[in-house]
Design a protein around this motif. Sequence first.
Motif, PDB file in Angstrom:
ATOM      1  N   ARG A  93      63.806  25.039  -9.174  1.00  0.00           N
ATOM      2  CA  ARG A  93      64.010  25.881  -7.990  1.00  0.00           C
ATOM      3  C   ARG A  93      65.125  26.908  -8.193  1.00  0.00           C
ATOM      4  O   ARG A  93      64.926  28.108  -8.006  1.00  0.00           O
ATOM      5  CB  ARG A  93      64.350  25.022  -6.777  1.00  0.00           C
ATOM      6  N   ALA A 108      57.323  25.889  -2.965  1.00  0.00           N
ATOM      7  CA  ALA A 108      56.991  24.629  -2.282  1.00  0.00           C
ATOM      8  C   ALA A 108      56.692  23.562  -3.317  1.00  0.00           C
ATOM      9  O   ALA A 108      55.824  23.742  -4.179  1.00  0.00           O
ATOM     10  CB  ALA A 108      55.785  24.827  -1.359  1.00  0.00           C
ATOM     11  N   SER A 112      55.478  19.310  -0.127  1.00  0.00           N
ATOM     12  CA  SER A 112      55.857  20.232   0.960  1.00  0.00           C
ATOM     13  C   SER A 112      54.729  21.168   1.392  1.00  0.00           C
ATOM     14  O   SER A 112      54.983  22.178   2.048  1.00  0.00           O
ATOM     15  CB  SER A 112      57.051  21.100   0.512  1.00  0.00           C
ATOM     16  N   ARG A 115      54.229  22.368   4.931  1.00  0.00           N
ATOM     17  CA  ARG A 115      55.212  23.344   5.441  1.00  0.00           C
ATOM     18  C   ARG A 115      54.931  24.764   4.932  1.00  0.00           C
ATOM     19  O   ARG A 115      55.656  25.698   5.257  1.00  0.00           O
ATOM     20  CB  ARG A 115      56.626  22.927   5.023  1.00  0.00           C
ATOM     21  N   LEU A 119      56.921  28.306   5.520  1.00  0.00           N
ATOM     22  CA  LEU A 119      57.665  28.938   4.419  1.00  0.00           C
ATOM     23  C   LEU A 119      57.207  30.380   4.212  1.00  0.00           C
ATOM     24  O   LEU A 119      58.016  31.289   3.986  1.00  0.00           O
ATOM     25  CB  LEU A 119      57.477  28.144   3.120  1.00  0.00           C
ATOM     26  N   SER A 130      62.379  31.583   0.758  1.00  0.00           N
ATOM     27  CA  SER A 130      62.320  30.288   1.443  1.00  0.00           C
ATOM     28  C   SER A 130      61.817  29.237   0.471  1.00  0.00           C
ATOM     29  O   SER A 130      61.035  29.538  -0.437  1.00  0.00           O
ATOM     30  CB  SER A 130      61.399  30.381   2.659  1.00  0.00           C
ATOM     31  N   TYR A 131      62.257  28.024   0.678  1.00  0.00           N
ATOM     32  CA  TYR A 131      61.795  26.968  -0.229  1.00  0.00           C
ATOM     33  C   TYR A 131      61.909  25.603   0.427  1.00  0.00           C
ATOM     34  O   TYR A 131      62.714  25.390   1.348  1.00  0.00           O
ATOM     35  CB  TYR A 131      62.588  26.973  -1.535  1.00  0.00           C
ATOM     36  N   ASP A 132      61.040  24.691  -0.030  1.00  0.00           N
ATOM     37  CA  ASP A 132      61.152  23.281   0.334  1.00  0.00           C
ATOM     38  C   ASP A 132      60.649  22.481  -0.865  1.00  0.00           C
ATOM     39  O   ASP A 132      59.470  22.556  -1.224  1.00  0.00           O
ATOM     40  CB  ASP A 132      60.318  22.960   1.578  1.00  0.00           C
ATOM     41  N   THR A 134      61.650  19.122  -1.117  1.00  0.00           N
ATOM     42  CA  THR A 134      61.996  17.734  -0.801  1.00  0.00           C
ATOM     43  C   THR A 134      60.906  16.791  -1.312  1.00  0.00           C
ATOM     44  O   THR A 134      59.719  17.031  -1.083  1.00  0.00           O
ATOM     45  CB  THR A 134      62.079  17.563   0.742  1.00  0.00           C
TER      46      THR A 134
END
Length: 464
Positions: A93, A108, A112, A115, A119, A130-132, A134
Amino acid sequence: MNNVVTQKKVFLETYGCQMNEYDSELVRSILKKENYEFVTDEFKADIVMLNTCAIREHAHRKVYGRVHNIRNARGEDSPVMIGILGCMATNLRQELLEDRSLKIDFIAGPDSYKRLPQLINEAFDEGQKSYDITLSEFETYSDIYPSGEDRDKHETKSRVNAWIAVMRGCNNFCTFCVVPYTRGRERSRSPENVVEEVRRLAGEGYKQITLLGQNVNSYRYDDYDFAYLMDEVSKVDGIERIRFSSPHPKDFPDRFLDLMAENPKICKHIHLPLQAGNNRILDMMNRTYTNEEFLMLADKIKKKIPGVALSTDIIVGFPTETDNEFDDTLEVVKKVEFNVAFMFKYSERQGTIATKKYPDDVAPAIKTERITRLIELQREITYKKNKELVGSIQTVLLEPYPEAKNTNQMPGRTDGNVLVILPLGDYKGGDLIQVNITDATPHALKAMPIKNTCNFLPTPAFKG
Ligand code: SAM
Ligand code: SF4
């Protein structure tokens, strides 16, 4: 939701394994519900998404090259947005977002995808990156059932095989492998949920289901194991064949092998990743089996499932591997006689145990020399195994006619997953027919259909 955003056109490109293919199907399903349109011409897209793989250096470099290529092709001022999904997203990332030349808009990770609409909106509306990434202990996407349309690539309808992820993540931590870091801990979907997806797919005309997981045979949901799941899936009407990928040699209880032997819908093919044939290297890899245990397992499988086809994965040039130790790998390959092998040069991956503990000290030229020898040996074995099938009768599941190639040949697969080439006839992708194997090449079998077992009416032209 913002109307401008919801009508955007998306071009999605997938790299890496079958799991990534399935994840791209999930992504299509999720975004189509939000009115995004998927296009096959990347130049018509407002958003280009790359679903990436981080397993080897090569896959990683390809994605970097591709992003530069998209930016160059679309021009400096193009508003096209680029999103990175999948395994590279998780472990790179920082690098991806900070590299100004790449200009990545959103990222992503594999857990994710629900989402993504948010995003994308953030990137569009607020112009921010933007990022996710998790990683979840629970996400299995069990409430999303990609339809046939979500699964169609390149606008061709190929309702023959469908992938279904039944578990995600991996707890094994083989020292060379990045998967536990990019995809997180193991978690499984409930059997009811998997069977529901299979029923829907059967209703859409799919004939073969391939159950997927990073470590698929360690599937466990409450007291239900992989054998139970396979048996339940095989009861779904309309599904003719079931395959699975990728298992680990540590999880093959007798109960499962007996089920494979008895259940005609479960294909007699096991992918049994060896990785290396030397005990010191296997231990350094944390594979949890020895050379001897692997050979015993391969023997047991062959005895319990007569005619079974075995395939494998092998890594050459793991740190400190000597010539003699590599010879042990060649010996196992000779003894087992895998029908097919996927062979890789060791490639150091960021964050893995091997990268931290063992310098990548086998010279590139030695890796190349070893893999060349291994490929040559495996080529001879594959050819031998293919020739053994000449003169036999095999049941073949026909694949979709490859329209783009415009050939007069029809491809199919034996139960053991060997590619079979037939002349065109009065049959189509998805038909299960019996054939006489007439010839073999190192990569495929040639065959003629048996007329009285498949209603074969010879026609000179393809009737697709
Ligand atoms: N879960 C499977 C198993 O237990 O063997 C393997 C899945 S892995 C995603 C696919 C294959 O990529 C591995 O079997 C291994 O041969 C290869 N691979 C993984 N990490 C590698 C690395 N760092 N260098 C070279 N090959 C690698
Ligand atoms: Fe990677 Fe497979 Fe080992 Fe898991 S079992 S760490 S996916 S090689």
